[in-house]
Design an enzyme around this catalytic site. Structure first.
Site: not given
Length: 266
Positions: A45, A114, A148
């Site tokens: 990330e 995200k 993540c």
């Protein structure tokens, strides 16, 4: 169908001094991955800039087709492999925590923003994405993208499985003391939703964060086929579509669901 040899680059550790340094490290990792026979390289990330950026985020954010993307595309084409990398993406006034898949010919195949932001830092500087499932076909394998914290929600992984994702690439910046996520939760996600998960974490101290490493490639049978330690490392393993089909046939979780019973979950 042949397995998709996949490399996970856990590194470099520490705050990169520039995007140029990150790209140089990416070029070296891509060279090593290609020499090991990998067709896909997954990085952490916010790979290009580092994660611990504070108020520097807006100034480092680029468009999905910006200069850094063009340089990643050249690296992918030079080494003949696909690359998944994390970066801060600017779109108008919004900045997203994003991951992009570049094909081995340098073509931009998928870009994911995200959806589940973690902690005050991310909620301060990033806008959450709205698309839960972003996919692309790559070497006959359907690749999906999460970032993540997203993978810690079973709903996001199951949504990918139901949409046909076979390999889920997850650029990650997981801090200590949450090592149980790559050690236990990620293999469980791969098993319960019956897909491969390529989880590429950052490692080492960076600003106020201490990243846990432990990058892994987990299979639909729950087995971990590659596992990094706590420091900079490149690990390589195969994501086998035939294994995925065999596991789904033996234990048909996806077919045996009864979604009419779960509507109250929202």
């Amino acid at each position: 169908m042949a397995p998709l040899r996949t490399a996970l680059y856990q590194g470099p550790s520490g705050v990169p001094s520039s995007v140029g340094d990150s790209l140089a490290a990416l070029d070296a990792a891509a060279r090593r991955a290609s020499a090991a026979g990998a067709r896909l390289l997954v990085t952490p990330e916010m790979y290009l800039t580092g994660y611990a950026l504070g108020d520097a985020v807006p100034g480092l954010a680029e468009a999905a087709d910006g200069p850094a993307a063009a340089r990643v595309a050249r690296i992918a084409a030079e080494h003949g492999l696909g690359i998944v990398y994390g970066y801060p993406e600017r779109d108008g006034r919004d900045v997203f925590n994003s991951a992009q898949l570049i094909g081995p010919d340098g073509e931009r195949l998928a870009n994911y923003r995200k959806t589940h932001l973690f902690g005050d830092f991310e909620r301060t500087w990033f806008t959450p994405g709205d698309d839960a499932v972003v996919q692309a076909e790559f070497d006959g394998v359907r690749i999906g993208l999460l970032i993540c914290y997203d993978v810690e929600f079973p709903e996001t992984v199951r949504a990918h499985a139901l949409a046909g994702t076979e390999l889920l690439a997850v650029p990650t910046a997981l801090m200590r003391p949450y090592e149980f996520v790559p050690q236990t939760l990620v293999p469980a996600r791969a098993y319960e939703s019956q897909l491969h998960v390529a989880y590429a974490n950052r490692c080492g101290p960076e600003g106020d964060f201490d990243f846990a490493g432990q990058s892994c490639l987990a299979g639909p049978d729950g087995a971990v086929r590659a596992r990094a330690g706590a420091t900079e490392e490149l690990v390589v393993a195969d994501a086998d579509p035939e294994l995925l089909r065999a596991v789904r046939e033996e234990t048909p979780y996806l077919e045996d669901r009864r979604p009419e019973l779960y509507r109250s979950l929202g």
